[in-house]
Design a protein around this motif. Structure first.
Motif, PDB file in Angstrom:
ATOM      1  N   PRO A   1       0.832  -1.194   0.000  1.00  0.00           N
ATOM      2  CA  PRO A   1       0.000   0.000   0.000  1.00  0.00           C
ATOM      3  C   PRO A   1       0.873   1.253   0.000  1.00  0.00           C
ATOM      4  CG  PRO A   1       0.129  -0.930   2.209  1.00  0.00           C
ATOM      5  CD  PRO A   1       0.839  -1.875   1.307  1.00  0.00           C
ATOM      6  N   PRO A   2       0.253   2.386  -0.335  1.00  0.00           N
ATOM      7  CA  PRO A   2       1.031   3.618  -0.469  1.00  0.00           C
ATOM      8  C   PRO A   2       1.911   3.841   0.761  1.00  0.00           C
ATOM      9  CG  PRO A   2      -1.298   4.026  -0.887  1.00  0.00           C
ATOM     10  CD  PRO A   2      -1.185   2.609  -0.495  1.00  0.00           C
ATOM     11  N   ILE A   3       3.161   4.139   0.519  1.00  0.00           N
ATOM     12  CA  ILE A   3       4.038   4.324   1.666  1.00  0.00           C
ATOM     13  C   ILE A   3       4.417   5.777   1.814  1.00  0.00           C
ATOM     14  CG2 ILE A   3       5.077   2.030   1.767  1.00  0.00           C
ATOM     15  CD1 ILE A   3       7.384   3.340   0.106  1.00  0.00           C
ATOM     16  N   ARG A   4       4.647   6.130   3.034  1.00  0.00           N
ATOM     17  CA  ARG A   4       5.101   7.482   3.334  1.00  0.00           C
ATOM     18  C   ARG A   4       6.573   7.405   3.718  1.00  0.00           C
ATOM     19  NH1 ARG A   4      -0.025   9.158   3.618  1.00  0.00           N
ATOM     20  NH2 ARG A   4      -1.030   7.546   4.868  1.00  0.00           N
ATOM     21  N   PRO A   5       7.451   7.784   2.788  1.00  0.00           N
ATOM     22  CA  PRO A   5       8.882   7.696   3.104  1.00  0.00           C
ATOM     23  C   PRO A   5       9.210   8.534   4.332  1.00  0.00           C
ATOM     24  CG  PRO A   5       8.537   8.263   0.794  1.00  0.00           C
ATOM     25  CD  PRO A   5       7.212   8.363   1.454  1.00  0.00           C
ATOM     26  N   SER A   6      10.092   7.981   5.146  1.00  0.00           N
ATOM     27  CA  SER A   6      10.529   8.744   6.305  1.00  0.00           C
ATOM     28  C   SER A   6      12.045   8.634   6.433  1.00  0.00           C
ATOM     29  CB  SER A   6       9.832   8.189   7.559  1.00  0.00           C
ATOM     30  OG  SER A   6      10.790   7.850   8.529  1.00  0.00           O
ATOM     31  N   PRO A   7      12.705   9.716   6.771  1.00  0.00           N
ATOM     32  CA  PRO A   7      14.172   9.707   6.863  1.00  0.00           C
ATOM     33  C   PRO A   7      14.673   9.073   8.153  1.00  0.00           C
ATOM     34  CG  PRO A   7      13.325  11.877   7.430  1.00  0.00           C
ATOM     35  CD  PRO A   7      12.129  11.032   7.102  1.00  0.00           C
ATOM     36  N   ASP A   8      13.718   8.622   8.957  1.00  0.00           N
ATOM     37  CA  ASP A   8      14.039   8.122  10.281  1.00  0.00           C
ATOM     38  C   ASP A   8      15.140   7.060  10.296  1.00  0.00           C
ATOM     39  OD1 ASP A   8      13.578   7.759  13.040  1.00  0.00           O
ATOM     40  OD2 ASP A   8      12.538   5.890  12.524  1.00  0.00           O
ATOM     41  N   LEU A   9      14.971   6.023   9.456  1.00  0.00           N
ATOM     42  CA  LEU A   9      15.937   4.912   9.479  1.00  0.00           C
ATOM     43  C   LEU A   9      17.305   5.324   8.957  1.00  0.00           C
ATOM     44  CD1 LEU A   9      14.253   1.601   8.293  1.00  0.00           C
ATOM     45  CD2 LEU A   9      15.163   2.170  10.544  1.00  0.00           C
ATOM     46  N   LEU A  10      17.281   6.180   7.953  1.00  0.00           N
ATOM     47  CA  LEU A  10      18.564   6.670   7.437  1.00  0.00           C
ATOM     48  C   LEU A  10      19.342   7.354   8.545  1.00  0.00           C
ATOM     49  CD1 LEU A  10      18.128   8.365   3.941  1.00  0.00           C
ATOM     50  CD2 LEU A  10      19.650   6.499   4.581  1.00  0.00           C
ATOM     51  N   GLU A  11      18.623   8.139   9.318  1.00  0.00           N
ATOM     52  CA  GLU A  11      19.301   8.861  10.397  1.00  0.00           C
ATOM     53  C   GLU A  11      19.786   7.912  11.481  1.00  0.00           C
ATOM     54  OE1 GLU A  11      16.615  12.045  11.437  1.00  0.00           O
ATOM     55  OE2 GLU A  11      17.005  12.868   9.424  1.00  0.00           O
ATOM     56  N   ARG A  12      18.921   6.967  11.836  1.00  0.00           N
ATOM     57  CA  ARG A  12      19.325   6.047  12.919  1.00  0.00           C
ATOM     58  C   ARG A  12      20.499   5.164  12.493  1.00  0.00           C
ATOM     59  NH1 ARG A  12      13.886   3.222  14.495  1.00  0.00           N
ATOM     60  NH2 ARG A  12      15.109   1.970  15.919  1.00  0.00           N
TER      61      ARG A  12
ATOM     62  N   ALA B   1      23.611   4.358   3.622  1.00  0.00           N
ATOM     63  CA  ALA B   1      22.593   3.837   2.709  1.00  0.00           C
ATOM     64  C   ALA B   1      22.090   4.909   1.742  1.00  0.00           C
ATOM     65  CB  ALA B   1      21.428   3.262   3.505  1.00  0.00           C
ATOM     66  N   ALA B   2      22.206   6.160   2.132  1.00  0.00           N
ATOM     67  CA  ALA B   2      21.671   7.238   1.309  1.00  0.00           C
ATOM     68  C   ALA B   2      22.333   7.312  -0.062  1.00  0.00           C
ATOM     69  CB  ALA B   2      21.845   8.580   2.029  1.00  0.00           C
ATOM     70  N   ALA B   3      23.570   6.813  -0.159  1.00  0.00           N
ATOM     71  CA  ALA B   3      24.318   6.939  -1.418  1.00  0.00           C
ATOM     72  C   ALA B   3      23.832   5.978  -2.501  1.00  0.00           C
ATOM     73  CB  ALA B   3      25.801   6.706  -1.153  1.00  0.00           C
ATOM     74  N   CYS B   4      22.984   5.016  -2.135  1.00  0.00           N
ATOM     75  CA  CYS B   4      22.555   3.989  -3.095  1.00  0.00           C
ATOM     76  C   CYS B   4      21.681   4.580  -4.194  1.00  0.00           C
ATOM     77  CB  CYS B   4      21.779   2.905  -2.354  1.00  0.00           C
ATOM     78  SG  CYS B   4      20.891   1.776  -3.439  1.00  0.00           S
ATOM     79  N   TYR B   5      21.976   4.227  -5.465  1.00  0.00           N
ATOM     80  CA  TYR B   5      21.087   4.650  -6.555  1.00  0.00           C
ATOM     81  C   TYR B   5      20.408   3.466  -7.236  1.00  0.00           C
ATOM     82  CZ  TYR B   5      25.494   4.380  -9.353  1.00  0.00           C
ATOM     83  OH  TYR B   5      26.677   4.014  -9.937  1.00  0.00           O
ATOM     84  N   GLY B   6      20.402   2.338  -6.563  1.00  0.00           N
ATOM     85  CA  GLY B   6      19.565   1.236  -7.016  1.00  0.00           C
ATOM     86  C   GLY B   6      20.039   0.441  -8.211  1.00  0.00           C
ATOM     87  N   CYS B   7      21.342   0.322  -8.420  1.00  0.00           N
ATOM     88  CA  CYS B   7      21.829  -0.401  -9.590  1.00  0.00           C
ATOM     89  C   CYS B   7      21.753  -1.919  -9.418  1.00  0.00           C
ATOM     90  CB  CYS B   7      23.270  -0.006  -9.889  1.00  0.00           C
ATOM     91  SG  CYS B   7      24.443  -0.588  -8.651  1.00  0.00           S
ATOM     92  N   LYS B   8      21.603  -2.403  -8.189  1.00  0.00           N
ATOM     93  CA  LYS B   8      21.449  -3.828  -7.864  1.00  0.00           C
ATOM     94  C   LYS B   8      22.697  -4.670  -8.082  1.00  0.00           C
ATOM     95  CE  LYS B   8      16.617  -3.471  -9.099  1.00  0.00           C
ATOM     96  NZ  LYS B   8      15.551  -3.896  -9.983  1.00  0.00           N
ATOM     97  N   LYS B   9      23.809  -4.042  -8.256  1.00  0.00           N
ATOM     98  CA  LYS B   9      25.050  -4.788  -8.390  1.00  0.00           C
ATOM     99  C   LYS B   9      25.290  -5.645  -7.137  1.00  0.00           C
ATOM    100  CE  LYS B   9      29.458  -3.534 -10.282  1.00  0.00           C
ATOM    101  NZ  LYS B   9      30.488  -2.522 -10.416  1.00  0.00           N
ATOM    102  N   CYS B  10      24.941  -5.099  -5.990  1.00  0.00           N
ATOM    103  CA  CYS B  10      25.133  -5.816  -4.728  1.00  0.00           C
ATOM    104  C   CYS B  10      24.395  -7.149  -4.754  1.00  0.00           C
ATOM    105  CB  CYS B  10      24.652  -4.964  -3.555  1.00  0.00           C
ATOM    106  SG  CYS B  10      23.003  -4.275  -3.778  1.00  0.00           S
ATOM    107  N   SER B  11      23.148  -7.120  -5.230  1.00  0.00           N
ATOM    108  CA  SER B  11      22.341  -8.333  -5.219  1.00  0.00           C
ATOM    109  C   SER B  11      22.821  -9.329  -6.254  1.00  0.00           C
ATOM    110  CB  SER B  11      20.877  -7.991  -5.482  1.00  0.00           C
ATOM    111  OG  SER B  11      20.459  -7.035  -4.541  1.00  0.00           O
TER     112      SER B  11
END
Ligand code: SF4
Ligand code: SF4
Lengths: 200, 290
Positions: A15-26, A35-45
């Motif tokens: 369902p629609p999610i509300r992004p929150s910066p909470d986890l990034l900060e913690r 984690a903020a630097a990730c641009y989703g290329c999926k090389k890791c996976s």
């Protein structure tokens, strides 16, 4: 190569999610996981050897941290299945420290007292760390014994199998009967005290 | 005789006794004196970094403080211990806030100890020359696939490894000793390491793949420089082979044992006798039996 579990359509968006910066900060406060630097290329996976046993792909863990989806992360198996082989971090173009991020998330789950999806992995880590904090070194024989006693019990097939293996090792002179430890142990007390409350 | 520091780690004092003995044997053959880090402690392994970051860092810091006192470099036979010590150095360079006063008081320069993985140290061009000069026989007939595992190489920013995707040290050493080393692209894939106890199924899946890949390349044995890799590859071979529904006979040597074999160390047989998969048949076929 094992087929990767297909990402379900809509897994991230409904369902629609509300992004929150909470986890990034913690997670940032707990280490340089970035984690903020990730641009989703999926090389890791793509390079991860353990995706076949994971319920979230490594890049999804990073993405969920970006979005603040703690509810989905805290029950996942992936953070416990990760073997810290550092393939993902090594190849990530943005040097996102995924194994460190997984550790940080594990420690957040423990601090919250939330149920752990991979109880055996946790138990083994716990017993191992207890050994280290008690004597300064690990006594492998005692550790195995305690682990079996707490999981399958001393009379289970698993215990029998391990007893056979143990005997084979013993015959080959590879089982020590007495625990080893550091001579100086004062520092261990301080370390145990500091660790109470799940560590940091 | 050259003195170097030595951090053995917990396993080498117990289940990896074969490795410990062959490391000491290799040191004798290459005229090295291994000086153990005094009163060293466990590196904390996966357990500490998973559950208690502060403990993990302090465990590394105490070892580094002690390692600073002895001869350099400090060689480490276990890939995971090596990784934890290097990661500790890396993090401590950025700050010491998480250190306990007791550890801080040891007054160490944590960057000072030169931590080197044993297999890197023993496969420098100089060491390979020494080994070749002392060679008593060629390891002809052995077709090893060298398996380096993960923790010695990655992440390169921490380990400083110059060829983390394709390490060659042990390959070069074994070639110099006359073995027909096979090239394979799975040298640094993960064996599942510490999951062996809690999730043996994962280790079996990963190790099963490694067997198949090594066999496809025509290898007749595996060689490692890490006791966790050795245990995972050696201990459950029969069971994993049954799962793969094929015959697998791949003795798993430590590179130090093969040094002993080629340079004629008298104890080599005793070391090899501690393995689960006996290499006797392979050595006999290759005319290398002791
Ligand atoms: S490799 Fe790095 S940038 Fe790419 S998806 Fe994974 S974490 Fe993100
Ligand atoms: S460190 Fe963990 S997530 Fe990264 S590649 Fe290895 S097992 Fe996968």
């Amino acid at each position: 190569m094992e087929a990767m579990t297909p990402v379900k359509e809509g897994d991230v968006t409904s369902p629609p999610i509300r992004p929150s910066p909470d986890l990034l900060e913690r997670t940032r406060a707990m280490g340089e996981a970035s984690a903020a630097a990730c641009y989703g290329c999926k090389k890791c996976s793509n390079g991860c050897p353990l995706t076949f046993a994971m319920d979230l792909h490594p890049y999804q863990v990073v993405r969920y941290v970006q979005l603040g989806l703690w509810q989905r992360l805290k029950n996942c198996r992936t953070i416990w299945i990760c073997a810290s082989c550092h393939t993902c971090l090594t190849r990530c173009p943005n040097q996102v420290d995924l194994p460190r991020l997984m550790d940080v998330l594990k420690q957040m789950v423990l601090a919250e007292g939330a149920p752990v999806s991979e109880e055996r992995v946790l138990l083994f880590h716990r017993l191992f760390l207890d050994e280290v904090l008690k004597r300064g070194k690990v006594f492998e024989g005692g550790l195995m014994g305690r682990y079996l006693f707490k999981t399958d019990g001393p009379f289970s097939p698993a215990a029998r199998k391990n007893a056979v293996l143990g005997w084979q090792m013993f015959k080959r002179g590879r089982i020590k009967l007495l625990p080893q430890g550091t001579r100086d142990r004062r520092w261990l007390k301080a370390l145990r005290r500091a660790g109470q409350g799940g560590g940091s | 005789m050259r003195a170097v520091g030595f951090y053995p780690g917990c396993s080498l004092e117990a289940t990896a006794r074969d490795y410990m003995e062959s490391v000491k044997g290799a040191a004798e053959l290459l005229d090295l004196e291994l000086v153990e880090v005094p009163d060293w402690n466990c590196c904390g392994a996966s357990a500490a970094h998973s559950l208690d970051h502060r403990a993990s860092l302090n465990l590394a810091a105490r070892n580094l403080a002690l390692a600073q006192k002895g001869p350099q470099p400090v060689v480490v036979p276990c890939a995971l211990c090596f990784n934890r010590l290097k990661a500790g150095q890396h993090e401590l360079a950025g700050g010491r806030e998480l250190l306990l006063p007791e550890i801080k008081a040891m007054g160490a320069d944590f960057a000072a100890p030169e931590i080197v993985e044993l297999n890197t140290f023993l496969t420098s061009p100089r060491m390979i020359d020494l080994a070749e000069a002392g060679k008593k026989r060629d390891l002809t007939g052995l077709r090893p696939a060298v398996y380096y595992g993960c923790q010695g190489q990655r992440p390169p920013a921490v380990t400083g490894h110059p060829a983390h995707e394709n390490p060659m040290g042990i390959d070069r050493l074994l070639r110099a000793l006359g073995a027909e080393v096979v090239d394979w692209p799975f040298k640094t894939d993960c064996c599942g390491a510490s999951h062996a106890i809690a999730r043996p199924d994962l280790v079996h899946a990963l190790v099963g793949r490694l067997y198949e890949r090594a066999l496809e390349r025509g290898a007749n044995c595996l060689v490692t420089g890490c006791q966790m890799c050795q245990a995972n590859l050696d201990m459950y071979q029969e069971e994993i082979a049954a799962g793969l529904q094929r015959e697998v006979y791949l003795p798993v040597f430590y590179f130090t044992e093969l040094l002993g074999l080629a340079l004629g160390h008298q104890q080599t047989n005793a070391w090899l006798g501690r393995h689960m998969v006996s290499p006797a048949r392979l050595l006999e076929q290759s005319g290398l039996n002791l």
